[in-house]
Design an enzyme around this catalytic site. Structure first.
Site, PDB file in Angstrom:
ATOM      1  N   CYS A  92      66.886  -5.967 -17.988  1.00 35.21           N
ATOM      2  CA  CYS A  92      65.979  -5.097 -17.238  1.00 35.21           C
ATOM      3  C   CYS A  92      64.585  -5.685 -17.394  1.00 35.21           C
ATOM      4  CB  CYS A  92      66.036  -3.658 -17.740  1.00 35.21           C
ATOM      5  SG  CYS A  92      64.993  -2.606 -16.707  1.00 35.21           S
ATOM      6  N   CYS A 250      60.754  -4.582  -9.879  1.00 37.29           N
ATOM      7  CA  CYS A 250      62.110  -4.897 -10.368  1.00 37.29           C
ATOM      8  C   CYS A 250      62.242  -6.364 -10.800  1.00 37.29           C
ATOM      9  CB  CYS A 250      63.174  -4.565  -9.323  1.00 37.29           C
ATOM     10  SG  CYS A 250      64.828  -4.603 -10.058  1.00 37.29           S
TER      11      CYS A 250
HETATM   12  O1  PYC Z   1      62.963  -4.397 -13.671  1.00 33.40           O
HETATM   13  O2  PYC Z   1      64.898  -5.424 -13.767  1.00 33.40           O
HETATM   14  C1  PYC Z   1      64.219  -4.413 -13.621  1.00 33.40           C
HETATM   15  C2  PYC Z   1      64.918  -3.132 -13.373  1.00 33.40           C
HETATM   16  C3  PYC Z   1      66.259  -2.931 -13.204  1.00 33.40           C
HETATM   17  C4  PYC Z   1      66.446  -1.571 -13.008  1.00 33.40           C
HETATM   18  C5  PYC Z   1      65.210  -0.967 -13.062  1.00 33.40           C
HETATM   19  N1  PYC Z   1      64.292  -1.934 -13.289  1.00 33.40           N
END
Ligand code: PYC
Length: 328
Positions: A92, A250
């Site tokens: 994550c 993300c």
């Molecule tokens: O930042 O990789 C990330 C992530 C995955 C799910 C929520 N954030």
């Protein structure tokens, strides 16, 4: 293992809850020991009362928990297991930045370039002078290109399947592919959430699986749009397995996107990429190309501490395990 102390932060808008031992430091078991403790028949299952720490009524539904434990290898700073309210995550990205910020906050002696063990490989986090943290992610790669998923409401969504520490089905509306379809702006969160859910439902109905990492489970959808702010290259909307969308850009999703851009010859190694999120926050990124054609993304962002404290587990609380169970 008593889970008691927590520190909450957000990384570019997405919440992370770092779980710490009762003394406020790392848990004294290693990640392999934790995985062995929580696995049954080879499958990892986070206990329900721990999943419940990442959701209403204890936390915002978008929360990712990061349990920080001692490293298993010499040279590593710590291990971490990530999960959201529904299941464990592989890597994550936003929570890695949140973890690094939290370790600094609790006075942990974090090396300027610290190796952190995750269940899908090691990542290296660097503390930057401007207060940001940057991490070199796990090797990221494309599994399949131009795969068509049938949508229940009619029509198809064409996308690439790529790994960035989790598996993503990536549908592009950013207009960046030479000779490709025109781009469009992101619509409301509710509209994109419904669209992404329809795509994930199509992926599941088709029984689509990816490569061996994390059992090939494609559990995230990344929609890529034209940016809304100056300086950004694209904006994304990422559907997570618990039905929420990522408020940060993300880290694992952008890593998967960088892998597809590189595989298509649309982004050169080392070229800067500024990724805008669904709420308008950004990560700055670039990638290196590895010998096997996969890419190693480096992603930088900010995290802010918002709370810290002790968890209370009340045996009579009907919401203790996340659901609602009145005593009979
Ligand atoms: O930042 O990789 C990330 C992530 C995955 C799910 C929520 N954030």
């Amino acid at each position: 293992m008593k889970i008691e102390r927590f520190v909450d932060s957000h990384t570019e808008g997405e919440p992370t809850r770092v779980l710490l031992a009762p003394d406020g430091g790392l848990f004294q078991l290693s990640l392999p020991e934790l995985l062995a403790r929580w696995s049954r028949g080879g499958a990892l299952a986070v206990p329900p009362e721990c999943l419940a720490l990442a959701a209403n009524p204890r936390a915002a539904d978008a929360t990712v928990c990061a349990l920080a434990c001692r490293p298993s290898k010499a040279g590593a700073s710590c291990g971490v297991l990530f999960w959201n309210a529904s299941a464990p995550l592989g890597m994550c990205g936003h929570a890695t930045i949140g973890l690094a910020r939290t370790l600094r906050h609790i006075g942990f002696d974090l090396a300027a370039r610290a190796t952190i063990e995750t269940r899908v490989g090691e990542v290296v986090v660097e503390s930057r002078d401007d207060g940001r943290f940057a991490f070199d992610n796990v090797a990221s790669r494309v599994h399949a290109r131009d795969f068509e998923v049938v949508l229940a409401q009619g029509g198809v969504a064409r996308g690439d399947i790529a790994w960035g520490g989790n598996w993503f089905f990536i549908v592009r509306h950013d207009g960046l592919s030479p000779g490709g379809k025109a781009g469009r702006a992101m619509r409301s969160h509710a509209e994109e959430l419904a669209y992404a859910e329809a795509i994930l439902e199509g992926v599941r109905r088709a029984g689509l699986r990816a490569g061996p990492e994390n059992g090939g489970l494609i559990d995230h959808v990344l929609l890529s749009f034209m940016p809304s702010r100056a300086g950004a290259c694209a904006r994304n909307f990422v559907l997570c397995p618990n039905g929420t969308f990522d408020r940060s850009p993300c880290g694992t999703g952008t890593s998967a996107l960088l892998a597809t851009l590189a595989a298509r010859g649309e982004l050169a190694a080392g070229a800067p990429w500024v990724q805008e999120s669904a709420i308008g926050s950004v990560f700055e990124e670039h990638h290196a190309v590895l010998a096997d054609g996969a890419v190693r993304p480096t992603i930088a962002g900010r995290a802010f501490i918002v709370a810290e404290g002790s968890l209370v587990f009340d045996a009579t609380d009907p919401a203790r395990d996340g659901g609602w169970r009145e005593p009979r």
